[in-house]
Design a protein around this motif. Structure first.
Motif, PDB file in Angstrom:
ATOM      1  N   VAL A 116      40.724  52.047  47.759  1.00  0.00           N
ATOM      2  CA  VAL A 116      40.595  53.316  47.025  1.00  0.00           C
ATOM      3  C   VAL A 116      41.948  54.016  46.944  1.00  0.00           C
ATOM      4  O   VAL A 116      42.351  54.503  45.872  1.00  0.00           O
ATOM      5  CB  VAL A 116      39.551  54.225  47.704  1.00  0.00           C
ATOM      6  N   LEU A 117      42.663  54.069  48.057  1.00  0.00           N
ATOM      7  CA  LEU A 117      43.974  54.719  48.073  1.00  0.00           C
ATOM      8  C   LEU A 117      44.965  53.979  47.181  1.00  0.00           C
ATOM      9  O   LEU A 117      45.716  54.606  46.409  1.00  0.00           O
ATOM     10  CB  LEU A 117      44.501  54.784  49.509  1.00  0.00           C
ATOM     11  N   ALA A 118      44.954  52.649  47.251  1.00  0.00           N
ATOM     12  CA  ALA A 118      45.873  51.869  46.410  1.00  0.00           C
ATOM     13  C   ALA A 118      45.588  52.116  44.936  1.00  0.00           C
ATOM     14  O   ALA A 118      46.513  52.267  44.125  1.00  0.00           O
ATOM     15  CB  ALA A 118      45.751  50.383  46.737  1.00  0.00           C
ATOM     16  N   GLY A 119      44.296  52.165  44.559  1.00  0.00           N
ATOM     17  CA  GLY A 119      43.945  52.418  43.163  1.00  0.00           C
ATOM     18  C   GLY A 119      44.424  53.770  42.675  1.00  0.00           C
ATOM     19  O   GLY A 119      44.938  53.901  41.557  1.00  0.00           O
ATOM     20  N   ASN A 120      44.287  54.807  43.504  1.00  0.00           N
ATOM     21  CA  ASN A 120      44.757  56.143  43.112  1.00  0.00           C
ATOM     22  C   ASN A 120      46.274  56.199  42.998  1.00  0.00           C
ATOM     23  O   ASN A 120      46.820  56.854  42.098  1.00  0.00           O
ATOM     24  CB  ASN A 120      44.267  57.176  44.131  1.00  0.00           C
ATOM     25  N   GLY A 123      39.576  47.925  41.527  1.00  0.00           N
ATOM     26  CA  GLY A 123      38.253  47.580  42.025  1.00  0.00           C
ATOM     27  C   GLY A 123      37.180  48.595  41.697  1.00  0.00           C
ATOM     28  O   GLY A 123      36.076  48.535  42.215  1.00  0.00           O
ATOM     29  N   SER A 124      37.466  49.539  40.800  1.00  0.00           N
ATOM     30  CA  SER A 124      36.527  50.612  40.483  1.00  0.00           C
ATOM     31  C   SER A 124      36.265  50.653  38.988  1.00  0.00           C
ATOM     32  O   SER A 124      37.213  50.668  38.184  1.00  0.00           O
ATOM     33  CB  SER A 124      37.081  51.958  40.947  1.00  0.00           C
ATOM     34  N   ALA A 125      34.988  50.688  38.587  1.00  0.00           N
ATOM     35  CA  ALA A 125      34.639  50.731  37.168  1.00  0.00           C
ATOM     36  C   ALA A 125      35.028  52.060  36.511  1.00  0.00           C
ATOM     37  O   ALA A 125      35.727  52.066  35.496  1.00  0.00           O
ATOM     38  CB  ALA A 125      33.149  50.441  36.990  1.00  0.00           C
ATOM     39  N   PRO A 126      34.581  53.219  37.034  1.00  0.00           N
ATOM     40  CA  PRO A 126      34.946  54.476  36.364  1.00  0.00           C
ATOM     41  C   PRO A 126      36.442  54.741  36.361  1.00  0.00           C
ATOM     42  O   PRO A 126      36.972  55.302  35.396  1.00  0.00           O
ATOM     43  CB  PRO A 126      34.182  55.547  37.167  1.00  0.00           C
ATOM     44  N   ALA A 127      37.147  54.326  37.416  1.00  0.00           N
ATOM     45  CA  ALA A 127      38.610  54.505  37.442  1.00  0.00           C
ATOM     46  C   ALA A 127      39.258  53.694  36.333  1.00  0.00           C
ATOM     47  O   ALA A 127      40.214  54.149  35.685  1.00  0.00           O
ATOM     48  CB  ALA A 127      39.169  54.079  38.802  1.00  0.00           C
ATOM     49  N   THR A 128      38.746  52.485  36.083  1.00  0.00           N
ATOM     50  CA  THR A 128      39.276  51.649  35.007  1.00  0.00           C
ATOM     51  C   THR A 128      39.033  52.291  33.652  1.00  0.00           C
ATOM     52  O   THR A 128      39.920  52.326  32.792  1.00  0.00           O
ATOM     53  CB  THR A 128      38.623  50.253  35.060  1.00  0.00           C
ATOM     54  N   VAL A 129      37.832  52.820  33.435  1.00  0.00           N
ATOM     55  CA  VAL A 129      37.490  53.466  32.165  1.00  0.00           C
ATOM     56  C   VAL A 129      38.426  54.638  31.895  1.00  0.00           C
ATOM     57  O   VAL A 129      38.976  54.783  30.787  1.00  0.00           O
ATOM     58  CB  VAL A 129      36.026  53.939  32.171  1.00  0.00           C
ATOM     59  N   ILE A 130      38.617  55.490  32.892  1.00  0.00           N
ATOM     60  CA  ILE A 130      39.425  56.696  32.697  1.00  0.00           C
ATOM     61  C   ILE A 130      40.895  56.349  32.514  1.00  0.00           C
ATOM     62  O   ILE A 130      41.576  56.874  31.613  1.00  0.00           O
ATOM     63  CB  ILE A 130      39.231  57.658  33.883  1.00  0.00           C
ATOM     64  N   ALA A 131      41.414  55.447  33.358  1.00  0.00           N
ATOM     65  CA  ALA A 131      42.842  55.123  33.302  1.00  0.00           C
ATOM     66  C   ALA A 131      43.218  54.466  31.981  1.00  0.00           C
ATOM     67  O   ALA A 131      44.208  54.853  31.337  1.00  0.00           O
ATOM     68  CB  ALA A 131      43.212  54.211  34.480  1.00  0.00           C
ATOM     69  N   ILE A 132      42.453  53.471  31.553  1.00  0.00           N
ATOM     70  CA  ILE A 132      42.794  52.744  30.322  1.00  0.00           C
ATOM     71  C   ILE A 132      42.374  53.536  29.089  1.00  0.00           C
ATOM     72  O   ILE A 132      43.109  53.596  28.093  1.00  0.00           O
ATOM     73  CB  ILE A 132      42.124  51.353  30.324  1.00  0.00           C
ATOM     74  N   GLY A 133      41.222  54.174  29.146  1.00  0.00           N
ATOM     75  CA  GLY A 133      40.748  54.939  27.995  1.00  0.00           C
ATOM     76  C   GLY A 133      41.654  56.092  27.633  1.00  0.00           C
ATOM     77  O   GLY A 133      41.901  56.363  26.450  1.00  0.00           O
ATOM     78  N   SER A 169      45.938  47.066  52.896  1.00  0.00           N
ATOM     79  CA  SER A 169      46.937  48.002  53.433  1.00  0.00           C
ATOM     80  C   SER A 169      48.332  47.678  52.907  1.00  0.00           C
ATOM     81  O   SER A 169      49.124  48.587  52.614  1.00  0.00           O
ATOM     82  CB  SER A 169      46.917  47.980  54.965  1.00  0.00           C
ATOM     83  N   VAL A 170      48.647  46.388  52.761  1.00  0.00           N
ATOM     84  CA  VAL A 170      49.936  45.994  52.179  1.00  0.00           C
ATOM     85  C   VAL A 170      50.005  46.438  50.719  1.00  0.00           C
ATOM     86  O   VAL A 170      51.054  46.879  50.229  1.00  0.00           O
ATOM     87  CB  VAL A 170      50.141  44.469  52.303  1.00  0.00           C
ATOM     88  N   ALA A 171      48.864  46.354  49.999  1.00  0.00           N
ATOM     89  CA  ALA A 171      48.824  46.807  48.610  1.00  0.00           C
ATOM     90  C   ALA A 171      49.125  48.298  48.502  1.00  0.00           C
ATOM     91  O   ALA A 171      49.788  48.743  47.557  1.00  0.00           O
ATOM     92  CB  ALA A 171      47.449  46.499  48.005  1.00  0.00           C
ATOM     93  N   VAL A 172      48.652  49.082  49.462  1.00  0.00           N
ATOM     94  CA  VAL A 172      48.950  50.522  49.479  1.00  0.00           C
ATOM     95  C   VAL A 172      50.450  50.744  49.604  1.00  0.00           C
ATOM     96  O   VAL A 172      51.041  51.565  48.883  1.00  0.00           O
ATOM     97  CB  VAL A 172      48.198  51.217  50.639  1.00  0.00           C
ATOM     98  N   VAL A 173      51.071  50.008  50.506  1.00  0.00           N
ATOM     99  CA  VAL A 173      52.518  50.160  50.716  1.00  0.00           C
ATOM    100  C   VAL A 173      53.281  49.790  49.450  1.00  0.00           C
ATOM    101  O   VAL A 173      54.197  50.512  49.023  1.00  0.00           O
ATOM    102  CB  VAL A 173      52.979  49.286  51.909  1.00  0.00           C
ATOM    103  N   TRP A 174      52.889  48.679  48.812  1.00  0.00           N
ATOM    104  CA  TRP A 174      53.599  48.261  47.604  1.00  0.00           C
ATOM    105  C   TRP A 174      53.365  49.236  46.459  1.00  0.00           C
ATOM    106  O   TRP A 174      54.281  49.522  45.683  1.00  0.00           O
ATOM    107  CB  TRP A 174      53.183  46.854  47.206  1.00  0.00           C
TER     108      TRP A 174
END
Length: 424
Positions: free
Chosen positions: A65-69, A111-121, A245-250
């Motif tokens: 969730v943190l990496a996605g945000n 990994g989130s459906a609504p996050a994908t809709v909002i970000a790309i839309g 956790s590595v994804a968050v750092v990157w």
């Protein structure tokens, strides 16, 4: 009597508008207090709640969730959109193809459906409608393509499922990757058909090889994220939690030092939003643990298993019935809530029929994603409405052909186990 009190009280709480996590806990407590067949104290509830969270795999949820945000706010999603547009934007309906591809790219990060809709839309929809793409079709495609979020790994719902059943997170991710590519191909075929039939716009200027190279280079830091996440898990070097956790750092490094769109002052609201999102998911998982334990302890689960076995259903018919049940539940319950409520009940039945845990997991995950596209819950439709400012009815009408394409792949997964298992 115990089953009636347990599920009846849960249904009543949902009708009254009680949040799912609280409804699960309250139904569990009410059953212990008022069922004449249960001779235990309510002290078991906190024990089961805390026990349900004693899993290192669940830590991956908070990190994903943190990496996605961080990726959404750090400029990564825009680079992915530019790359997708430069790859497929030159044909008729090319920006719709780019929308599907961009959703697939972003799904491999969030990994989130609504996050994908909002970000790309929010990035593609205004430009697409401005140059002549039909508003309802574009919004409908956004809803369905956003459903790639929980299918293409990393996927929060897959981590939850694996935690409950003991399935391998890596195997779930491999299967999800293959099915996600299949869904993406199905959506692109539908897009190409309607682009010709309805004469959607065609880009007047072609992307030059130089521009394609520039967009690819700019997207490399973003594309490294799925490589880190999936490569670490598949190689065995990292566990899913360590990989997240590595994804968050990157994501932090890319947003702050490469794209330079994140500042230190942005981190506090991002961390707070991520904490709230993670807490919501984990609270549902925790309270459902007590609910499902009582379901098993009371003997209802074993009775259901025996009843299903007594019906002499073959695995295919069982999977079809479960798929329909999950689709119905998905229309009024959030996906993770549906999974944590039903998987502990349904998986023992599936196991008794010899159904592979990964195959069953894909049925659970994809059916729950379908629920994000169907009213009344339909978080993808709500997210698309917030981006497009269209009425829900118009969006639902526009999504129908893409939704059918999605369902074709889903029922292929249900009827053909090899679709879920060929990459394992």
């Amino acid at each position: 009597m115990t089953g009636i009190i347990l599920f009846g009280s849960f249904a009543v709480f949902l009708i009254l508008g009680v949040p799912v996590s609280m409804a699960l806990g309250a139904a569990t407590m009410g059953t212990i207090l008022f069922s004449p067949d249960i001779a235990i104290t309510t002290a078991v509830i906190p024990q089961r709640i805390f026990g349900g969270l004693e899993s290192t795999s669940l830590m991956a949820i908070a990190f994903f969730v943190l990496a996605g945000n961080l990726m959404t706010k750090g400029g990564i999603s825009r680079r992915l959109v530019d790359l997708a547009n430069s790859m497929v934007g030159g044909v008729r309906g090319g920006m719709s193809l780019a929308l599907v591809l961009a959703c697939a790219f972003f799904a491999a990060l969030s990994g989130s459906a609504p996050a994908t809709v909002i970000a790309i839309g929010s990035m593609l929809y205004p430009d697409m409608t401005r140059i002549g793409y039909p508003k309802d079709r574009t919004a409908g495609l956004l809803v369905v393509a956003g459903g790639l979020g929980p299918i293409i790994p990393p996927s929060i719902i897959m981590v939850v499922y694996a935690t409950m059943t003991g399935a391998s997170v890596g195997d779930m991710f491999k299967s999800g990757l293959a099915i996600g590519i299949g869904i993406m191909a199905a959506l692109m075929i539908v897009v190409l058909f309607f682009a010709q039939k309805e004469q959607w716009p065609k880009a007047e200027t072609r992307i030059t090889p130089k521009q394609f190279l520039v967009n690819t280079v700019k997207a490399i830091p973003a594309l490294l994220l799925p490589v880190i996440i999936l490569g670490g898990i598949y190689s065995g070097i990292l566990t899913p939690t360590e990989s997240a956790s590595v994804a968050v750092v990157w994501a932090l490094i890319a947003g702050m030092f490469i794209y330079k769109e994140l500042s230190v002052k942005d981190l506090v609201p991002i961390i707070l939003d991520s904490a709230k999102g993670s807490a919501m998911v984990l609270f549902i998982v925790a309270s459902s643990t007590a609910f499902s334990w009582l379901f098993t302890f009371s003997g209802i689960s074993s009775a259901l298993v025996n009843a299903i076995v007594g019906m002499n259903l073959n695995p295919v018919m069982f999977c079809l019935i479960i798929a329909v049940i999950l689709l119905i539940f998905g229309t009024f319950l959030e996906g993770i809530a549906t999974a944590v409520l039903l998987v502990p009940v349904l998986w023992p039945m599936a196991a008794s029929l010899g159904i592979n845990v990964i195959h069953f997991g894909m049925i659970v995950c994809i059916s729950n994603v379908v629920g994000t596209m169907t009213p009344p819950v339909a978080v993808n439709i709500f997210s698309a409405a917030s981006v497009t400012k269209l009425k829900m009815g118009d969006i639902v009408k526009g999504q129908i052909p893409f939704f059918i394409g999605y369902l074709v792949v889903f029922f292929a997964v249900v009827f053909i186990p090899a679709v879920s298992l060929f990459m394992l």
